[in-house]
Design a protein around this motif. Structure first.
Motif, PDB file in Angstrom:
ATOM      1  N   GLY A   1       1.932  -5.843 -18.435  1.00 39.39           N
ATOM      2  CA  GLY A   1       0.754  -5.169 -17.881  1.00 39.39           C
ATOM      3  C   GLY A   1       0.801  -3.687 -18.197  1.00 39.39           C
ATOM      4  N   ALA A   2      -0.361  -3.085 -18.220  1.00 33.95           N
ATOM      5  CA  ALA A   2      -0.472  -1.677 -18.613  1.00 33.95           C
ATOM      6  C   ALA A   2       0.290  -0.769 -17.647  1.00 33.95           C
ATOM      7  N   SER A   3       0.556   0.411 -18.101  1.00 36.29           N
ATOM      8  CA  SER A   3       1.202   1.424 -17.265  1.00 36.29           C
ATOM      9  C   SER A   3       0.415   1.582 -15.964  1.00 36.29           C
ATOM     10  N   GLY A   4       1.142   1.531 -14.847  1.00 38.69           N
ATOM     11  CA  GLY A   4       0.483   1.671 -13.549  1.00 38.69           C
ATOM     12  C   GLY A   4       0.005   0.367 -12.959  1.00 38.69           C
ATOM     13  N   ALA A   5       0.223  -0.749 -13.663  1.00 39.43           N
ATOM     14  CA  ALA A   5      -0.285  -2.051 -13.181  1.00 39.43           C
ATOM     15  C   ALA A   5       0.456  -2.528 -11.933  1.00 39.43           C
ATOM     16  N   GLY A   6       1.687  -2.047 -11.714  1.00 39.88           N
ATOM     17  CA  GLY A   6       2.427  -2.439 -10.507  1.00 39.88           C
ATOM     18  C   GLY A   6       3.742  -3.164 -10.777  1.00 39.88           C
ATOM     19  N   LYS A   7       4.193  -3.165 -12.011  1.00 41.45           N
ATOM     20  CA  LYS A   7       5.414  -3.916 -12.372  1.00 41.45           C
ATOM     21  C   LYS A   7       6.646  -3.373 -11.643  1.00 41.45           C
ATOM     22  N   SER A   8       6.853  -2.055 -11.702  1.00 38.03           N
ATOM     23  CA  SER A   8       8.031  -1.466 -11.050  1.00 38.03           C
ATOM     24  C   SER A   8       7.964  -1.670  -9.543  1.00 38.03           C
ATOM     25  N   THR A   9       6.775  -1.568  -8.999  1.00 37.63           N
ATOM     26  CA  THR A   9       6.621  -1.756  -7.551  1.00 37.63           C
ATOM     27  C   THR A   9       7.014  -3.178  -7.168  1.00 37.63           C
ATOM     28  N   LEU A  10       6.588  -4.141  -7.975  1.00 41.44           N
ATOM     29  CA  LEU A  10       6.934  -5.537  -7.681  1.00 41.44           C
ATOM     30  C   LEU A  10       8.459  -5.733  -7.745  1.00 41.44           C
TER      31      LEU A  10
ATOM     32  N   ARG B   1       0.861  -1.184   0.000  1.00 44.79           N
ATOM     33  CA  ARG B   1       0.000   0.000   0.000  1.00 44.79           C
ATOM     34  C   ARG B   1       0.893   1.228   0.000  1.00 44.79           C
ATOM     35  N   LEU B   2       0.618   2.146  -0.894  1.00 46.75           N
ATOM     36  CA  LEU B   2       1.365   3.409  -0.934  1.00 46.75           C
ATOM     37  C   LEU B   2       0.340   4.517  -0.779  1.00 46.75           C
ATOM     38  N   GLY B   3       0.427   5.251   0.314  1.00 44.32           N
ATOM     39  CA  GLY B   3      -0.620   6.227   0.608  1.00 44.32           C
ATOM     40  C   GLY B   3      -1.933   5.482   0.763  1.00 44.32           C
TER      41      GLY B   3
ATOM     42  N   HIS C   1      17.279  -0.228 -13.494  1.00 47.22           N
ATOM     43  CA  HIS C   1      16.108   0.555 -13.099  1.00 47.22           C
ATOM     44  C   HIS C   1      15.459   1.223 -14.310  1.00 47.22           C
ATOM     45  N   GLN C   2      14.168   1.471 -14.185  1.00 47.02           N
ATOM     46  CA  GLN C   2      13.446   2.136 -15.276  1.00 47.02           C
ATOM     47  C   GLN C   2      14.054   3.511 -15.569  1.00 47.02           C
ATOM     48  N   HIS C   3      14.411   4.223 -14.512  1.00 55.25           N
ATOM     49  CA  HIS C   3      14.998   5.558 -14.716  1.00 55.25           C
ATOM     50  C   HIS C   3      16.512   5.513 -14.549  1.00 55.25           C
TER      51      HIS C   3
ATOM     52  N   LEU D   1       8.522  -5.948 -19.271  1.00 54.92           N
ATOM     53  CA  LEU D   1       8.667  -5.742 -20.718  1.00 54.92           C
ATOM     54  C   LEU D   1       7.312  -5.407 -21.312  1.00 54.92           C
ATOM     55  N   HIS D   2       7.231  -4.254 -21.947  1.00 52.18           N
ATOM     56  CA  HIS D   2       5.954  -3.858 -22.564  1.00 52.18           C
ATOM     57  C   HIS D   2       5.730  -4.518 -23.920  1.00 52.18           C
ATOM     58  N   ASP D   3       6.829  -4.897 -24.582  1.00 53.13           N
ATOM     59  CA  ASP D   3       6.710  -5.425 -25.949  1.00 53.13           C
ATOM     60  C   ASP D   3       6.387  -6.922 -25.884  1.00 53.13           C
TER      61      ASP D   3
ATOM     62  N   THR E   1      -3.801   0.678  -2.829  1.00 43.87           N
ATOM     63  CA  THR E   1      -3.239  -0.677  -2.768  1.00 43.87           C
ATOM     64  C   THR E   1      -2.622  -0.937  -4.140  1.00 43.87           C
ATOM     65  N   VAL E   2      -1.299  -0.897  -4.191  1.00 43.77           N
ATOM     66  CA  VAL E   2      -0.591  -0.936  -5.469  1.00 43.77           C
ATOM     67  C   VAL E   2      -0.311  -2.379  -5.893  1.00 43.77           C
ATOM     68  N   LEU E   3      -0.032  -3.251  -4.928  1.00 38.88           N
ATOM     69  CA  LEU E   3       0.052  -4.688  -5.186  1.00 38.88           C
ATOM     70  C   LEU E   3      -0.895  -5.363  -4.217  1.00 38.88           C
TER      71      LEU E   3
HETATM   72  N1  ATP Z   1       5.243   6.511  -4.106  1.00 36.94           N
HETATM   73  C1  ATP Z   1       4.003   6.247  -4.513  1.00 36.94           C
HETATM   74  N2  ATP Z   1       2.932   6.702  -3.840  1.00 36.94           N
HETATM   75  C2  ATP Z   1       1.667   6.415  -4.227  1.00 36.94           C
HETATM   76  N3  ATP Z   1       1.389   5.665  -5.321  1.00 36.94           N
HETATM   77  C3  ATP Z   1       2.407   5.199  -6.028  1.00 36.94           C
HETATM   78  C4  ATP Z   1       3.773   5.452  -5.683  1.00 36.94           C
HETATM   79  N4  ATP Z   1       4.578   4.832  -6.590  1.00 36.94           N
HETATM   80  C5  ATP Z   1       3.749   4.241  -7.467  1.00 36.94           C
HETATM   81  N5  ATP Z   1       2.459   4.464  -7.131  1.00 36.94           N
HETATM   82  C6  ATP Z   1       1.287   3.963  -7.848  1.00 36.94           C
HETATM   83  O1  ATP Z   1       1.388   2.579  -7.933  1.00 36.94           O
HETATM   84  C7  ATP Z   1       0.837   2.111  -9.145  1.00 36.94           C
HETATM   85  C8  ATP Z   1       1.800   1.167  -9.797  1.00 36.94           C
HETATM   86  O2  ATP Z   1       2.966   1.897 -10.210  1.00 36.94           O
HETATM   87  P1  ATP Z   1       4.182   1.134 -10.908  1.00 36.94           P
HETATM   88  O3  ATP Z   1       5.233   2.155 -11.160  1.00 36.94           O
HETATM   89  O4  ATP Z   1       4.529  -0.054 -10.122  1.00 36.94           O
HETATM   90  O5  ATP Z   1       3.494   0.679 -12.274  1.00 36.94           O
HETATM   91  P2  ATP Z   1       4.145   0.065 -13.592  1.00 36.94           P
HETATM   92  O6  ATP Z   1       3.314  -1.116 -13.953  1.00 36.94           O
HETATM   93  O7  ATP Z   1       5.600  -0.163 -13.399  1.00 36.94           O
HETATM   94  O8  ATP Z   1       3.898   1.236 -14.632  1.00 36.94           O
HETATM   95  P3  ATP Z   1       4.786   1.743 -15.889  1.00 36.94           P
HETATM   96  O9  ATP Z   1       4.611   0.691 -16.950  1.00 36.94           O
HETATM   97  O10 ATP Z   1       4.109   3.039 -16.250  1.00 36.94           O
HETATM   98  O11 ATP Z   1       6.196   1.905 -15.444  1.00 36.94           O
HETATM   99  C9  ATP Z   1       0.493   3.348  -9.972  1.00 36.94           C
HETATM  100  O12 ATP Z   1      -0.888   3.558  -9.895  1.00 36.94           O
HETATM  101  C10 ATP Z   1       1.233   4.449  -9.284  1.00 36.94           C
HETATM  102  O13 ATP Z   1       0.528   5.667  -9.380  1.00 36.94           O
END
Ligand code: ATP
Length: 238
Positions: free
Chosen positions: A28-37, A4-6, A78-80, A195-197, A9-11
């Motif tokens: 998974g689509a942008s924002g799906a949670g890949k980077s968080t995982l 949970r971030l704020g 890292h992504q960035h 991987l998006h592709d 529930t991100v994952l």
């Molecule tokens: N520090 C944070 N605080 C609150 N929400 C966050 C934070 N970091 C990420 N999120 C949210 O968590 C969700 C998942 O983000 P994440 O970066 O894991 O997605 P992603 O699948 O890697 O997306 P992308 O393909 O765009 O990189 C998004 O809705 C994002 O807004």
């Protein structure tokens, strides 16, 4: 495991095991949670609930030298990119293995770069051997991405985590970089790559895990999937 971030529930109750030798694509689509995982696995994002084991250890339970040893076995693109920018390429690449050097050697390396032959070998693999003493902020986006890959190559990790590691690369370099990042998996380690592709994921990975809104919605061998199956995760036809 849950994150949970704020208020979000991100994952959400993600249950995932990556075995030795596996190359797993996260789709998974942008924002799906890949980077968080990926962040949970490399220890930068603490899970809010559940448990995580990385290379047999619980990172949250480790301290000091034991934690450093685990971190040395996990390489992340890292992504960035997370490059310092003002440093020369040799220092950026060496940053991948500072954690496995004695503190004095690591500090001295900033004055007189250590292990330059390994750095050049890693840069050669990504086609950048002629830029070893250039400043990283003088490189193009794709060149910087290759520096981040070379940093993982000199680290020689068992587990590679990669977040869109070829997003700035041309098709030829994309193939090469994915092959290099799969090296540790081919030697009994593992690769977990966002991987998006879809075609790239199916070509380079044994298995695809699809995320949508923080939940696992697909987990299948690449051989059983088509580009259209993965395109569906993005809400588009192939
Ligand atoms: N520090 C944070 N605080 C609150 N929400 C966050 C934070 N970091 C990420 N999120 C949210 O968590 C969700 C998942 O983000 P994440 O970066 O894991 O997605 P992603 O699948 O890697 O997306 P992308 O393909 O765009 O990189 C998004 O809705 C994002 O807004």
């Amino acid at each position: 495991m849950t994150v949970r971030l704020g208020a979000a529930t991100v994952l959400d109750d993600v249950d995932l095991t990556v075995g030795a030798g596996e190359r797993v694509a996260l789709a998974g689509a942008s924002g799906a949670g890949k980077s968080t995982l990926l962040g949970v696995v490399n220890g930068t994002v603490p899970p809010s609930g559940g448990s995580v084991r990385v290379l047999g250890a619980d990172p949250a339970a480790l301290r000091g030298a034991a934690l450093r040893r685990l971190r040395a076995r996990v390489g992340t693109v890292h992504q960035h990119l997370e490059l310092a920018g003002a440093l020369r390429v040799v220092h950026e690449v060496n940053a991948g293995r500072l954690g496995s050097w004695p503190a004095l050697r690591a500090a001295w390396s900033l004055v007189r770069p250590q292990g330059v032959a390994d750095v050049v070998a890693a840069l050669e693999q990504v086609g950048l051997a002629d830029r070893v003493f250039d400043r990283t902020d003088a490189l193009s986006g794709g060149q910087r991405q290759r520096v981040a890959v070379a940093r993982v190559l000199v680290q020689r990790p068992d587990l590679v985590l990669a977040d869109e590691p070829a997003s700035a690369l041309d098709p030829v370099l994309t193939e090469r970089v994915l092959g290099l990042l799969a090296g540790p998996a081919d030697r009994g380690g593992a690769l977990l790559a966002a991987l998006h592709d879809p075609a790239l994921a199916l070509r380079h990975c044994d298995r695809v895990v699809g995320l949508a809104a923080g939940r696992v919605v697909l987990d299948a061998p690449a051989a059983a999937l088509t580009v259209a199956d993965l395109a569906a995760l993005y809400g588009t036809a192939a």
